[in-house]
Design a protein around this motif. Structure first.
Motif, PDB file in Angstrom:
ATOM      1  N   ILE A  69       0.838  -1.199   0.000  1.00 33.06           N
ATOM      2  CA  ILE A  69       0.000   0.000   0.000  1.00 33.06           C
ATOM      3  C   ILE A  69       0.877   1.255   0.000  1.00 33.06           C
ATOM      4  O   ILE A  69       0.658   2.181  -0.775  1.00 33.06           O
ATOM      5  N   ALA A  70       1.885   1.255   0.865  1.00 36.98           N
ATOM      6  CA  ALA A  70       2.778   2.422   0.955  1.00 36.98           C
ATOM      7  C   ALA A  70       3.513   2.650  -0.359  1.00 36.98           C
ATOM      8  O   ALA A  70       3.604   3.796  -0.846  1.00 36.98           O
ATOM      9  N   ARG A  71       4.022   1.562  -0.937  1.00 42.03           N
ATOM     10  CA  ARG A  71       4.787   1.702  -2.180  1.00 42.03           C
ATOM     11  C   ARG A  71       3.920   2.231  -3.314  1.00 42.03           C
ATOM     12  O   ARG A  71       4.330   3.112  -4.080  1.00 42.03           O
ATOM     13  N   ARG A  72       2.695   1.724  -3.401  1.00 44.72           N
ATOM     14  CA  ARG A  72       1.827   2.139  -4.508  1.00 44.72           C
ATOM     15  C   ARG A  72       1.338   3.573  -4.345  1.00 44.72           C
ATOM     16  O   ARG A  72       1.244   4.326  -5.323  1.00 44.72           O
ATOM     17  N   LEU A  73       1.023   3.970  -3.118  1.00 42.59           N
ATOM     18  CA  LEU A  73       0.553   5.330  -2.896  1.00 42.59           C
ATOM     19  C   LEU A  73       1.643   6.346  -3.224  1.00 42.59           C
ATOM     20  O   LEU A  73       1.379   7.387  -3.834  1.00 42.59           O
ATOM     21  N   VAL A  74       2.877   6.045  -2.814  1.00 38.69           N
ATOM     22  CA  VAL A  74       3.990   6.953  -3.124  1.00 38.69           C
ATOM     23  C   VAL A  74       4.227   6.991  -4.626  1.00 38.69           C
ATOM     24  O   VAL A  74       4.485   8.054  -5.207  1.00 38.69           O
ATOM     25  N   ALA A  75       4.120   5.829  -5.272  1.00 40.40           N
ATOM     26  CA  ALA A  75       4.325   5.778  -6.725  1.00 40.40           C
ATOM     27  C   ALA A  75       3.284   6.625  -7.455  1.00 40.40           C
ATOM     28  O   ALA A  75       3.604   7.337  -8.417  1.00 40.40           O
ATOM     29  N   VAL A  76       2.033   6.551  -6.997  1.00 38.16           N
ATOM     30  CA  VAL A  76       0.974   7.342  -7.635  1.00 38.16           C
ATOM     31  C   VAL A  76       1.259   8.836  -7.482  1.00 38.16           C
ATOM     32  O   VAL A  76       1.110   9.617  -8.425  1.00 38.16           O
ATOM     33  N   LYS A  77       1.683   9.240  -6.284  1.00 41.06           N
ATOM     34  CA  LYS A  77       1.977  10.659  -6.057  1.00 41.06           C
ATOM     35  C   LYS A  77       3.131  11.130  -6.936  1.00 41.06           C
ATOM     36  O   LYS A  77       3.137  12.275  -7.410  1.00 41.06           O
ATOM     37  N   ASN A  78       4.115  10.259  -7.155  1.00 40.95           N
ATOM     38  CA  ASN A  78       5.313  10.641  -7.903  1.00 40.95           C
ATOM     39  C   ASN A  78       5.160  10.507  -9.414  1.00 40.95           C
ATOM     40  O   ASN A  78       5.842  11.196 -10.177  1.00 40.95           O
ATOM     41  N   GLU A  79       4.290   9.593  -9.862  1.00 38.73           N
ATOM     42  CA  GLU A  79       4.244   9.254 -11.281  1.00 38.73           C
ATOM     43  C   GLU A  79       3.007   9.785 -12.005  1.00 38.73           C
ATOM     44  O   GLU A  79       2.894   9.605 -13.216  1.00 38.73           O
ATOM     45  N   THR A  80       2.065  10.385 -11.291  1.00 40.40           N
ATOM     46  CA  THR A  80       0.870  10.916 -11.951  1.00 40.40           C
ATOM     47  C   THR A  80       0.754  12.419 -11.720  1.00 40.40           C
ATOM     48  O   THR A  80       1.282  12.954 -10.749  1.00 40.40           O
ATOM     49  N   ALA A  81       0.039  13.050 -12.647  1.00 33.85           N
ATOM     50  CA  ALA A  81      -0.254  14.485 -12.482  1.00 33.85           C
ATOM     51  C   ALA A  81      -1.607  14.580 -11.785  1.00 33.85           C
ATOM     52  O   ALA A  81      -2.616  14.914 -12.411  1.00 33.85           O
ATOM     53  N   MET A  82      -1.621  14.263 -10.489  1.00 38.81           N
ATOM     54  CA  MET A  82      -2.882  14.153  -9.763  1.00 38.81           C
ATOM     55  C   MET A  82      -3.390  15.523  -9.340  1.00 38.81           C
ATOM     56  O   MET A  82      -2.650  16.347  -8.827  1.00 38.81           O
ATOM     57  N   LEU A  83      -4.681  15.710  -9.566  1.00 41.05           N
ATOM     58  CA  LEU A  83      -5.342  16.957  -9.210  1.00 41.05           C
ATOM     59  C   LEU A  83      -6.708  16.600  -8.635  1.00 41.05           C
ATOM     60  O   LEU A  83      -7.284  15.569  -8.981  1.00 41.05           O
ATOM     61  N   THR A  84      -7.245  17.436  -7.751  1.00 40.69           N
ATOM     62  CA  THR A  84      -8.540  17.159  -7.126  1.00 40.69           C
ATOM     63  C   THR A  84      -9.477  18.335  -7.330  1.00 40.69           C
ATOM     64  O   THR A  84      -9.086  19.493  -7.139  1.00 40.69           O
ATOM     65  N   THR A  85     -10.709  18.025  -7.720  1.00 43.66           N
ATOM     66  CA  THR A  85     -11.748  19.047  -7.839  1.00 43.66           C
ATOM     67  C   THR A  85     -12.894  18.696  -6.893  1.00 43.66           C
ATOM     68  O   THR A  85     -13.151  17.517  -6.635  1.00 43.66           O
ATOM     69  N   PHE A  86     -13.577  19.711  -6.352  1.00 43.70           N
ATOM     70  CA  PHE A  86     -14.585  19.504  -5.310  1.00 43.70           C
ATOM     71  C   PHE A  86     -15.949  20.042  -5.753  1.00 43.70           C
ATOM     72  O   PHE A  86     -16.039  20.915  -6.619  1.00 43.70           O
ATOM     73  N   ASN A  87     -16.971  19.509  -5.118  1.00 43.98           N
ATOM     74  CA  ASN A  87     -18.320  20.024  -5.287  1.00 43.98           C
ATOM     75  C   ASN A  87     -19.103  19.632  -4.040  1.00 43.98           C
ATOM     76  O   ASN A  87     -18.572  18.932  -3.166  1.00 43.98           O
ATOM     77  N   GLU A  88     -20.342  20.068  -3.942  1.00 44.99           N
ATOM     78  CA  GLU A  88     -21.168  19.692  -2.799  1.00 44.99           C
ATOM     79  C   GLU A  88     -22.527  19.215  -3.276  1.00 44.99           C
ATOM     80  O   GLU A  88     -23.027  19.654  -4.314  1.00 44.99           O
ATOM     81  N   VAL A  89     -23.113  18.307  -2.508  1.00 43.57           N
ATOM     82  CA  VAL A  89     -24.375  17.680  -2.897  1.00 43.57           C
ATOM     83  C   VAL A  89     -25.407  17.893  -1.791  1.00 43.57           C
ATOM     84  O   VAL A  89     -25.109  17.667  -0.606  1.00 43.57           O
ATOM     85  N   ASP A  90     -26.599  18.322  -2.199  1.00 42.30           N
ATOM     86  CA  ASP A  90     -27.726  18.417  -1.272  1.00 42.30           C
ATOM     87  C   ASP A  90     -28.329  17.011  -1.160  1.00 42.30           C
ATOM     88  O   ASP A  90     -28.929  16.500  -2.116  1.00 42.30           O
ATOM     89  N   MET A  91     -28.186  16.375  -0.016  1.00 38.98           N
ATOM     90  CA  MET A  91     -28.599  14.984   0.162  1.00 38.98           C
ATOM     91  C   MET A  91     -30.066  14.826   0.559  1.00 38.98           C
ATOM     92  O   MET A  91     -30.542  13.699   0.759  1.00 38.98           O
ATOM     93  N   GLN A  92     -30.786  15.932   0.666  1.00 38.98           N
ATOM     94  CA  GLN A  92     -32.174  15.838   1.138  1.00 38.98           C
ATOM     95  C   GLN A  92     -33.058  14.984   0.219  1.00 38.98           C
ATOM     96  O   GLN A  92     -33.839  14.159   0.724  1.00 38.98           O
ATOM     97  N   PRO A  93     -32.992  15.133  -1.115  1.00 38.94           N
ATOM     98  CA  PRO A  93     -33.850  14.294  -1.961  1.00 38.94           C
ATOM     99  C   PRO A  93     -33.616  12.794  -1.754  1.00 38.94           C
ATOM    100  O   PRO A  93     -34.572  12.018  -1.706  1.00 38.94           O
ATOM    101  N   ILE A  94     -32.343  12.393  -1.628  1.00 39.25           N
ATOM    102  CA  ILE A  94     -32.038  10.979  -1.413  1.00 39.25           C
ATOM    103  C   ILE A  94     -32.530  10.528  -0.043  1.00 39.25           C
ATOM    104  O   ILE A  94     -33.094   9.432   0.104  1.00 39.25           O
ATOM    105  N   MET A  95     -32.328  11.356   0.969  1.00 36.31           N
ATOM    106  CA  MET A  95     -32.746  10.992   2.318  1.00 36.31           C
ATOM    107  C   MET A  95     -34.269  10.868   2.402  1.00 36.31           C
ATOM    108  O   MET A  95     -34.789   9.980   3.082  1.00 36.31           O
ATOM    109  N   GLU A  96     -34.978  11.728   1.706  1.00 33.98           N
ATOM    110  CA  GLU A  96     -36.448  11.632   1.694  1.00 33.98           C
ATOM    111  C   GLU A  96     -36.897  10.354   0.979  1.00 33.98           C
ATOM    112  O   GLU A  96     -37.832   9.677   1.411  1.00 33.98           O
ATOM    113  N   LEU A  97     -36.228  10.026  -0.118  1.00 36.47           N
ATOM    114  CA  LEU A  97     -36.567   8.821  -0.873  1.00 36.47           C
ATOM    115  C   LEU A  97     -36.297   7.563  -0.046  1.00 36.47           C
ATOM    116  O   LEU A  97     -37.099   6.619  -0.045  1.00 36.47           O
TER     117      LEU A  97
END
Length: 522
Positions: free
Chosen positions: A305-333
């Motif tokens: 796990i440690a080796r692969r996580l470090v490899a991903v950080k070093n070998e990929t151009a990793m970027l993160t994008t965020f958003n938010e979800v209103d969970m009320q419709p799912i909770m009501e359903l």
């Protein structure tokens, strides 16, 4: 006499040097043909060096030395008279003692040759991508008599845990120690099968209790303690020899360790003469608990796990994008249909099935997010195999929900429950862990508000779910309180552009906030 010089073998095109990890034999030892002499480590894998002939070993390089391919590592002195020496001594003693000893030694060797044989216990093939395994712990001790199919030890690979059963009944001789990492096919132990083995086995345990229980019980317990139980006992300062294990062969389990931590006092009272020294060591760690240290060898799974996580950080151009979800419709359903859903399908209606369905729809529309990298090629998948991150005592595992895009809500819920139970019981197979085109991880179950999950290579994206918190938001120009969840998409920017990643996450948000779209496919 002939001297055979052994050199570092060629172990791969790109490997130019190796390091001697451990010697299994000492200088001057007599070795057999094909017997493993030492372990060699390269920058890619671990290899075993077998003896090229039978004879006396002379070591030229020490443990930790780094040698080039083809460099001398040891030599073996072969002597034709050496193997015959034991046979010459027996006849020499026979005539000197007269006729009576002559008849006694003769049947003994014949009986052993006919009635005993040695079976090598090797690391079995555990999957196409598994090349080595680590011995987690031995359930049996050196010299124990074992039965057919009895579990000898636990093996850990970089993906799962396996049990190694005995191939025959006989006396066990351990070759590889706990913590050793060996290649598939390597010998870890031998079993001596024959009439003499069962006779010898009962005598050894009989002698151990008679000796009083000072060192023998300690060794027995130490070899029969699970890693989790050992950590609990070490933290509480409890000696494993004071606990009776409830596992197979007297093995101390996690439950035994937890039970023992609540009852150390009665054990001390039961031994009246030894009650005085017992509290003193117990009190000492209590005063210095803030400065205590404990070392534990990393498991093969944790190292991978440690080796692969470090490899991903070093070998990929990793970027993160965020958003938010209103969970009320799912909770009501869910509130409206959860009872009928469980009554009909036998499983609860959870959030994960909604997220999995939404992700499947979005992945069909944005195929680059469902791709993977193979060398210099991008592999696009027309199916969706969702990897579900599951946290276990041994580390993070990612079993796969196959053909998730073809499953119903009930099918997804049943599949996730089945994988979670397998992970909890360490029953996941290589097939359960191999493949996957996209990963979902839910840090919200632990209270995480926001995170940047790391991509599960060779996949190119991963979705992170988080905690649901009631927050004030603006709906139709009014401030209202809604159950909101932050979601995050980490992606490999080498393949996925910013437009695709943001659009994918917006599409997931749209489907979750209006679940009817999942049913109408709009």
């Amino acid at each position: 006499m002939a001297i055979i010089e052994m050199k570092v073998p060629v172990v791969g095109e790109s490997v130019t040097e190796v390091t001697i990890a451990t010697w299994n034999k000492k200088d001057g030892d007599t070795v057999k043909m094909d017997e493993v002499l030492c372990e060699l480590e390269s920058d890619k894998a671990t290899f075993e060096l077998p003896a090229e002939a039978a004879g006396v070993l002379r070591i030229l390089a020490k443990e930790g030395d780094t040698l080039a391919i083809g460099a001398p590592i040891c030599s073996i002195s072969t002597d034709g008279a050496a193997p015959e020496a034991p046979q010459e001594e027996a006849p020499a003693a026979t005539p000197s003692n007269g006729q009576a000893p002559e008849a006694a030694p003769a049947p003994a060797p014949e009986a052993k040759a006919e009635e005993t044989k040695t079976i090598e216990v090797k690391i079995p093939v555990m999957g196409e991508s598994v090349t080595e395994a680590t011995i987690a712990n031995w359930n049996k001790k050196e010299g124990d008599f074992v039965k057919m199919d009895e579990i000898l030890c636990e093996l850990e690979s970089d993906k799962a845990t396996f049990e190694l059963p005995a191939e025959a009944a006989g006396t066990l001789h351990i070759i590889a120690e706990p913590g050793s990492t060996l290649e598939i096919g390597a010998v870890v132990a031998t079993i001596t099968v024959g009439a003499g083995a069962p006779a010898a086995a009962p005598s050894a345990p009989a002698a151990a209790p008679a000796s009083g229980g000072s060192s023998a019980p300690v060794a027995d317990k130490a070899s029969g303690v699970t890693p989790v139980a050992a950590a609990i006992l070490a933290d509480k300062g409890i000696n494993p020899k004071d606990i009776q294990g409830s596992g197979e062969g007297g093995k101390i389990t996690k439950a035994d360790a937890l039970k023992a931590t609540s009852a150390p006092a009665p054990a001390a009272k039961a031994e009246a003469p030894k009650a005085a020294p017992a509290p003193q060591p117990a009190a000492a760690p209590a005063t210095t608990s803030g400065r205590a240290e404990r070392r534990q060898r990393m498991t093969s799974l944790r190292k991978t796990i440690a080796r692969r996580l470090v490899a991903v950080k070093n070998e990929t151009a990793m970027l993160t994008t965020f958003n938010e979800v209103d969970m009320q419709p799912i909770m009501e359903l869910r509130s409206k249909f959860k009872d009928k859903f469980k009554e009909k399908h036998g499983v609860g209606l959870g959030f994960m099935s909604f997220f999995a369905k939404a992700v499947c729809v979005a992945l069909k529309e944005f195929q680059a997010v469902n791709a993977s990298i193979d060398g210099d090629e991008i592999v696009y998948h027309d199916y969706v195999d969702i990897s579900v991150a599951v946290s276990t005592e041994r580390g993070l595992v990612v079993p796969i929900l196959r053909n998730a895009d073809q499953l119903s809500f009930a099918g997804i819920e049943k599949g996730i429950i089945e994988l979670a139970v397998k992970a909890r019981d360490n029953k996941l197979t290589i097939e359960d862990m191999s493949g996957g085109t996209f990963t979902i991880t839910n840090g919200g179950v632990f209270g995480s508000m926001m995170s940047t999950p790391i991509i599960n290579a060779p996949q190119v994206a991963i979705l992170g779910m988080h905690n649901i918190i009631e927050r004030p938001v603006v709906v139709n120009k009014e401030i209202v309180i809604r159950p909101m969840m932050y979601i995050a998409l980490s992606y490999d920017h080498r393949i996925i552009d910013g437009k695709e990643s943001v659009s994918f996450l917006v599409r997931v948000k749209q489907l979750l906030e209006d679940p009817a779209r999942l049913l109408l496919d709009v």
